[in-house]
Design a protein around this motif. Structure first.
Motif, PDB file in Angstrom:
ATOM      1  N   PRO A 141      24.412  10.703 -10.111  1.00 27.52           N
ATOM      2  CA  PRO A 141      25.528  11.518  -9.606  1.00 27.52           C
ATOM      3  C   PRO A 141      26.680  10.635  -9.128  1.00 27.52           C
ATOM      4  O   PRO A 141      26.507   9.427  -8.885  1.00 27.52           O
ATOM      5  CB  PRO A 141      24.894  12.247  -8.422  1.00 27.52           C
ATOM      6  N   LEU A 142      27.838  11.247  -8.988  1.00 32.51           N
ATOM      7  CA  LEU A 142      28.965  10.579  -8.348  1.00 32.51           C
ATOM      8  C   LEU A 142      28.774  10.604  -6.838  1.00 32.51           C
ATOM      9  O   LEU A 142      28.209  11.557  -6.283  1.00 32.51           O
ATOM     10  CB  LEU A 142      30.275  11.269  -8.703  1.00 32.51           C
ATOM     11  N   VAL A 143      29.243   9.549  -6.181  1.00 35.06           N
ATOM     12  CA  VAL A 143      29.227   9.491  -4.723  1.00 35.06           C
ATOM     13  C   VAL A 143      30.614   9.081  -4.247  1.00 35.06           C
ATOM     14  O   VAL A 143      31.397   8.483  -4.998  1.00 35.06           O
ATOM     15  CB  VAL A 143      28.167   8.495  -4.194  1.00 35.06           C
TER      16      VAL A 143
ATOM     17  N   MET B  90      26.260   6.565  -8.418  1.00 30.05           N
ATOM     18  CA  MET B  90      25.254   6.168  -7.431  1.00 30.05           C
ATOM     19  C   MET B  90      24.801   4.721  -7.635  1.00 30.05           C
ATOM     20  O   MET B  90      24.714   3.945  -6.683  1.00 30.05           O
ATOM     21  CB  MET B  90      24.057   7.112  -7.516  1.00 30.05           C
ATOM     22  N   TYR B  91      24.511   4.348  -8.867  1.00 28.41           N
ATOM     23  CA  TYR B  91      24.023   2.996  -9.147  1.00 28.41           C
ATOM     24  C   TYR B  91      25.058   1.950  -8.752  1.00 28.41           C
ATOM     25  O   TYR B  91      24.734   0.949  -8.095  1.00 28.41           O
ATOM     26  CB  TYR B  91      23.662   2.865 -10.622  1.00 28.41           C
ATOM     27  N   SER B  92      26.307   2.163  -9.162  1.00 34.94           N
ATOM     28  CA  SER B  92      27.366   1.209  -8.832  1.00 34.94           C
ATOM     29  C   SER B  92      27.562   1.101  -7.327  1.00 34.94           C
ATOM     30  O   SER B  92      27.780   0.007  -6.793  1.00 34.94           O
ATOM     31  CB  SER B  92      28.674   1.619  -9.509  1.00 34.94           C
TER      32      SER B  92
ATOM     33  N   ASP C 259      22.221   5.988   3.761  1.00 29.44           N
ATOM     34  CA  ASP C 259      21.536   6.674   2.666  1.00 29.44           C
ATOM     35  C   ASP C 259      22.600   7.240   1.729  1.00 29.44           C
ATOM     36  O   ASP C 259      23.353   8.144   2.105  1.00 29.44           O
ATOM     37  CB  ASP C 259      20.652   7.797   3.209  1.00 29.44           C
ATOM     38  N   PHE C 260      22.658   6.702   0.509  1.00 27.49           N
ATOM     39  CA  PHE C 260      23.690   7.145  -0.434  1.00 27.49           C
ATOM     40  C   PHE C 260      23.510   8.600  -0.851  1.00 27.49           C
ATOM     41  O   PHE C 260      24.436   9.206  -1.393  1.00 27.49           O
ATOM     42  CB  PHE C 260      23.714   6.227  -1.659  1.00 27.49           C
ATOM     43  N   ALA C 261      22.329   9.157  -0.611  1.00 34.71           N
ATOM     44  CA  ALA C 261      22.121  10.577  -0.909  1.00 34.71           C
ATOM     45  C   ALA C 261      23.073  11.442  -0.089  1.00 34.71           C
ATOM     46  O   ALA C 261      23.418  12.564  -0.501  1.00 34.71           O
ATOM     47  CB  ALA C 261      20.669  10.972  -0.643  1.00 34.71           C
ATOM     48  N   ASP C 262      23.492  10.940   1.080  1.00 33.92           N
ATOM     49  CA  ASP C 262      24.420  11.691   1.930  1.00 33.92           C
ATOM     50  C   ASP C 262      25.841  11.693   1.372  1.00 33.92           C
ATOM     51  O   ASP C 262      26.695  12.430   1.880  1.00 33.92           O
ATOM     52  CB  ASP C 262      24.444  11.093   3.346  1.00 33.92           C
TER      53      ASP C 262
ATOM     54  N   GLU D 108      24.474  18.572  -8.600  1.00 37.42           N
ATOM     55  CA  GLU D 108      25.005  17.222  -8.465  1.00 37.42           C
ATOM     56  C   GLU D 108      26.096  17.003  -9.506  1.00 37.42           C
ATOM     57  O   GLU D 108      25.946  17.380 -10.670  1.00 37.42           O
ATOM     58  CB  GLU D 108      23.895  16.186  -8.671  1.00 37.42           C
ATOM     59  N   LEU D 109      27.185  16.410  -9.076  1.00 34.75           N
ATOM     60  CA  LEU D 109      28.281  16.109  -9.990  1.00 34.75           C
ATOM     61  C   LEU D 109      27.934  14.809 -10.712  1.00 34.75           C
ATOM     62  O   LEU D 109      28.203  13.712 -10.234  1.00 34.75           O
ATOM     63  CB  LEU D 109      29.581  15.972  -9.205  1.00 34.75           C
TER      64      LEU D 109
END
Length: 355
Positions: free
Chosen positions: A151-153, A229-231, A260-263, A273-274
């Motif tokens: 997903p994008l974050v 997310m990975y980047s 937590d990147f999930a946030d 999820e985008l």
């Protein structure tokens, strides 16, 4: 003896039961190979299954045509530091998706979107561009929802850290090609003959409306950064990759460190999820019958200007502490060498010459 042919292999068994290779031929699996009706039927079933169980939530179908392109967009050439049309297209898609598809869009004084060489997994060939093609480009990973695709974050970096990310592109890419970055909302210039981790000599924010205006980066201000997310997770490794010389610490909008990147995940209006791939697919779709703009065919329209010139204006501008420290060490070594030479000359000149 008897023979058996297995498509590309011909072998035999002799009277003693020993198998012997007689001949072989490699058959490329491409459009020249006749379609197997049974396998083709299974593939169509699987496409329908993917559409019903995964793509339907995004209102898309597997072979759905999004738009078309008059030119090829290829993945970046390994270890070649340059703009890339596909990288620019993806970073533009992320920036557009954040403003257009993000159900909880947080307006910010300025947003920068980033993608990396390492996540671009497939080319976009000239012709019709489909949903499946968009997915192939950004097919890495699994989201927090357990479905395919990162997903994008959205995270926040200080202006100084944003410049450090540009420096990662300039200095780390030669030893780690997957780290090459492509940005929208910012531009920068670097010279490959400058000191490592001080190769960027000019950086600015760009107008998101596409007017071409540039704005100074405030080292102490927080800027919104949209990426996959990975980047985003890789940002935390910058310190180790740069031997502690550069550091990036993703933050929340209030400046608190991200734990937590999930946030930080972005969601669409339906609560999905985008995904990175969906951001690209939706961006392509809005071009419709007009097709992909010509600007992505011209590398000059990318975020970076790469130089190997000896121009003093590029080599001497914007030195940071790293270059000054290295310069100081070099000057100290030269001074010690000169002192040593002078000392040796004095000793040699003070000795009496033999008669």
């Amino acid at each position: 003896p008897y023979c058996q042919n297995l498509g590309s292999l011909t072998f035999s068994w002799d009277d003693g039961g020993e198998k012997r290779l007689l001949d072989y031929r490699l058959i490329p699996i491409d459009e020249t190979v006749a379609e197997n009706p049974e396998i083709a039927g299974l593939v169509e079933q699987w496409k329908d299954m993917v559409g019903e169980t995964y793509l339907a939530r995004y209102g898309l179908a597997y072979d759905e045509v999004l738009t078309h392109s008059d030119y090829d967009l290829n993945t970046p050439a390994s270890a070649v530091q340059e703009n890339n049309g596909l990288g620019t297209l993806v970073s533009d898609a992320f920036l557009w998706a954040d403003r257009t598809l993000n159900a909880a869009y947080a307006d910010s004084p300025h947003t920068v979107s980033v993608t990396a060489d390492g996540v671009l997994r497939a080319n976009l060939p000239a012709g019709d561009l489909t949903v499946a093609m968009a997915f192939d480009v950004l097919s890495m990973g699994v989201g927090e929802d357990g479905t395919s695709g990162f997903p994008l974050v959205a995270v926040y970096l200080t202006g100084k850290e944003l410049k450090a990310a540009m420096e990662v592109d300039a200095s780390v890419t030669p030893i780690m090609p997957a780290a090459q970055l492509y940005m929208s909302g910012a531009k920068y210039a670097f010279n490959t003959k400058r000191m490592f981790f001080n190769r960027v000599y000019d950086a600015a924010l760009t107008d998101e409306s596409g007017t071409g205006n540039a704005y100074e980066i405030d080292d102490n201000a927080l800027y919104r950064v949209v990426t996959g997310m990975y980047s985003a997770q890789m940002l935390g490794t910058v310190k180790s990759k740069s031997m502690g010389l550069l550091s990036l610490k993703p933050k929340q909008a209030d400046g608190a460190p991200v734990t937590d990147f999930a946030d930080c995940i972005l969601y669409d209006e339906n609560g999905n999820e985008l995904k990175e791939w969906y951001a690209l697919a939706a961006y392509l779709e809005q071009f419709g019958e007009d097709g992909l703009p010509d600007r992505y065919a011209d590398p000059a329209n990318g975020c970076k200007q790469v130089s190997d010139s000896f121009a003093p204006g590029q080599l001497l501008a914007g030195w940071n502490g790293i270059t000054w420290v290295v310069l100081g060490i070099v000057l100290l070594i030269l001074a010690l060498i000169l002192l040593l030479i002078r000392s040796l000359r004095r000793r040699s000149g003070g000795k009496s010459r033999p008669r």
